[in-house]
Design a protein around this motif. Structure first.
Motif, PDB file in Angstrom:
ATOM      1  N   TYR A   1      -5.980   7.984   4.102  1.00 14.42           N
ATOM      2  CA  TYR A   1      -6.717   6.829   3.578  1.00 14.42           C
ATOM      3  C   TYR A   1      -8.124   6.761   4.168  1.00 14.42           C
ATOM      4  O   TYR A   1      -9.078   6.434   3.470  1.00 14.42           O
ATOM      5  N   LYS A   2      -8.258   7.078   5.433  1.00 19.87           N
ATOM      6  CA  LYS A   2      -9.583   7.081   6.054  1.00 19.87           C
ATOM      7  C   LYS A   2     -10.462   8.163   5.429  1.00 19.87           C
ATOM      8  O   LYS A   2     -11.645   7.943   5.176  1.00 19.87           O
ATOM      9  N   HIS A   3      -9.882   9.325   5.172  1.00 19.12           N
ATOM     10  CA  HIS A   3     -10.628  10.419   4.543  1.00 19.12           C
ATOM     11  C   HIS A   3     -11.109  10.000   3.148  1.00 19.12           C
ATOM     12  O   HIS A   3     -12.276  10.216   2.795  1.00 19.12           O
TER      13      HIS A   3
ATOM     14  N   ALA B   1       2.935  -4.369  -6.880  1.00 15.25           N
ATOM     15  CA  ALA B   1       2.419  -3.964  -8.187  1.00 15.25           C
ATOM     16  C   ALA B   1       0.917  -3.686  -8.131  1.00 15.25           C
ATOM     17  O   ALA B   1       0.382  -2.985  -8.991  1.00 15.25           O
ATOM     18  N   LEU B   2       0.223  -4.193  -7.131  1.00 14.11           N
ATOM     19  CA  LEU B   2      -1.211  -3.943  -6.990  1.00 14.11           C
ATOM     20  C   LEU B   2      -1.506  -2.460  -6.773  1.00 14.11           C
ATOM     21  O   LEU B   2      -2.628  -2.018  -6.999  1.00 14.11           O
ATOM     22  N   GLN B   3      -0.511  -1.701  -6.345  1.00 14.93           N
ATOM     23  CA  GLN B   3      -0.693  -0.261  -6.177  1.00 14.93           C
ATOM     24  C   GLN B   3      -1.080   0.410  -7.495  1.00 14.93           C
ATOM     25  O   GLN B   3      -1.696   1.472  -7.498  1.00 14.93           O
ATOM     26  N   LEU B   4      -0.734  -0.216  -8.608  1.00 13.48           N
ATOM     27  CA  LEU B   4      -1.013   0.348  -9.923  1.00 13.48           C
ATOM     28  C   LEU B   4      -2.388  -0.040 -10.457  1.00 13.48           C
ATOM     29  O   LEU B   4      -2.842   0.531 -11.439  1.00 13.48           O
ATOM     30  N   HIS B   5      -3.038  -0.982  -9.818  1.00 12.66           N
ATOM     31  CA  HIS B   5      -4.321  -1.477 -10.315  1.00 12.66           C
ATOM     32  C   HIS B   5      -5.450  -0.573  -9.840  1.00 12.66           C
ATOM     33  O   HIS B   5      -5.601  -0.324  -8.653  1.00 12.66           O
ATOM     34  N   LYS B   6      -6.262  -0.075 -10.773  1.00 12.04           N
ATOM     35  CA  LYS B   6      -7.297   0.890 -10.413  1.00 12.04           C
ATOM     36  C   LYS B   6      -8.438   0.283  -9.607  1.00 12.04           C
ATOM     37  O   LYS B   6      -9.177   1.004  -8.955  1.00 12.04           O
ATOM     38  N   ASN B   7      -8.581  -1.038  -9.628  1.00 18.82           N
ATOM     39  CA  ASN B   7      -9.681  -1.683  -8.911  1.00 18.82           C
ATOM     40  C   ASN B   7      -9.221  -2.508  -7.717  1.00 18.82           C
ATOM     41  O   ASN B   7      -9.994  -3.321  -7.207  1.00 18.82           O
ATOM     42  N   ALA B   8      -7.994  -2.315  -7.288  1.00 15.93           N
ATOM     43  CA  ALA B   8      -7.493  -3.058  -6.129  1.00 15.93           C
ATOM     44  C   ALA B   8      -8.170  -2.535  -4.860  1.00 15.93           C
ATOM     45  O   ALA B   8      -8.423  -1.342  -4.718  1.00 15.93           O
TER      46      ALA B   8
ATOM     47  N   LEU C   1      -7.903  -2.898  -0.622  1.00 16.60           N
ATOM     48  CA  LEU C   1      -7.131  -3.371   0.517  1.00 16.60           C
ATOM     49  C   LEU C   1      -8.061  -3.522   1.705  1.00 16.60           C
ATOM     50  O   LEU C   1      -8.790  -2.587   2.058  1.00 16.60           O
ATOM     51  N   VAL C   2      -8.042  -4.694   2.311  1.00 17.70           N
ATOM     52  CA  VAL C   2      -8.830  -4.945   3.517  1.00 17.70           C
ATOM     53  C   VAL C   2      -7.827  -5.088   4.653  1.00 17.70           C
ATOM     54  O   VAL C   2      -6.962  -5.964   4.623  1.00 17.70           O
ATOM     55  N   ILE C   3      -7.958  -4.200   5.635  1.00 20.77           N
ATOM     56  CA  ILE C   3      -6.954  -4.151   6.703  1.00 20.77           C
ATOM     57  C   ILE C   3      -7.638  -3.800   8.019  1.00 20.77           C
ATOM     58  O   ILE C   3      -8.580  -3.005   8.035  1.00 20.77           O
ATOM     59  N   ASP C   4      -7.186  -4.398   9.098  1.00 18.24           N
ATOM     60  CA  ASP C   4      -7.793  -4.086  10.397  1.00 18.24           C
ATOM     61  C   ASP C   4      -7.131  -2.845  11.005  1.00 18.24           C
ATOM     62  O   ASP C   4      -6.109  -2.361  10.525  1.00 18.24           O
ATOM     63  N   GLU C   5      -7.760  -2.326  12.048  1.00 17.56           N
ATOM     64  CA  GLU C   5      -7.270  -1.077  12.667  1.00 17.56           C
ATOM     65  C   GLU C   5      -5.851  -1.212  13.213  1.00 17.56           C
ATOM     66  O   GLU C   5      -5.058  -0.282  13.113  1.00 17.56           O
ATOM     67  N   ALA C   6      -5.529  -2.362  13.776  1.00 15.82           N
ATOM     68  CA  ALA C   6      -4.184  -2.551  14.336  1.00 15.82           C
ATOM     69  C   ALA C   6      -3.121  -2.463  13.247  1.00 15.82           C
ATOM     70  O   ALA C   6      -2.098  -1.792  13.416  1.00 15.82           O
ATOM     71  N   ALA C   7      -3.354  -3.126  12.123  1.00 15.67           N
ATOM     72  CA  ALA C   7      -2.402  -3.065  11.020  1.00 15.67           C
ATOM     73  C   ALA C   7      -2.395  -1.676  10.392  1.00 15.67           C
ATOM     74  O   ALA C   7      -1.341  -1.158  10.025  1.00 15.67           O
TER      75      ALA C   7
ATOM     76  N   MET D   1       0.823  -1.189   0.000  1.00 17.18           N
ATOM     77  CA  MET D   1       0.000   0.000   0.000  1.00 17.18           C
ATOM     78  C   MET D   1       0.864   1.248   0.000  1.00 17.18           C
ATOM     79  O   MET D   1       0.535   2.209  -0.653  1.00 17.18           O
ATOM     80  N   GLU D   2       1.919   1.206   0.741  1.00 15.40           N
ATOM     81  CA  GLU D   2       2.837   2.346   0.790  1.00 15.40           C
ATOM     82  C   GLU D   2       4.213   1.860   0.369  1.00 15.40           C
ATOM     83  O   GLU D   2       4.552   0.713   0.510  1.00 15.40           O
ATOM     84  N   GLY D   3       4.983   2.755  -0.147  1.00 11.24           N
ATOM     85  CA  GLY D   3       6.338   2.400  -0.526  1.00 11.24           C
ATOM     86  C   GLY D   3       6.466   2.154  -2.015  1.00 11.24           C
ATOM     87  O   GLY D   3       5.495   2.207  -2.770  1.00 11.24           O
TER      88      GLY D   3
END
Length: 55
Positions: A38-40, A13-20, A22-28, A1-3
């Motif tokens: 990202y929240k905004h 490479a998924l950073q380049l995909h327009k329909n990717a 990301l499912v991530i929990d609050e801790a991560a 997601m970053e970097g």
């Protein structure tokens, strides 16, 4: 997601995909440097989808 995109992490490479999605929990998510941004964006996307659903 970053970097940078890197062969060491092929999933970057998924950073380049327009329909990717990301499912991530609050801790991560707490480890992300741009977490507030990202929240905004997610809140604004949900508002847009709600408005589009009315049409």
């Amino acid at each position: 997601m970053e970097g940078a995109l890197t062969a060491a992490c092929p999933a970057s490479a998924l950073q380049l995909h327009k329909n990717a999605v990301l499912v991530i929990d609050e801790a991560a998510a707490s480890k992300l440097s741009d977490r507030d941004f990202y929240k905004h964006i997610e809140v604004e996307n949900q508002k847009l989808l709600a408005r589009l659903a009315k049409f």
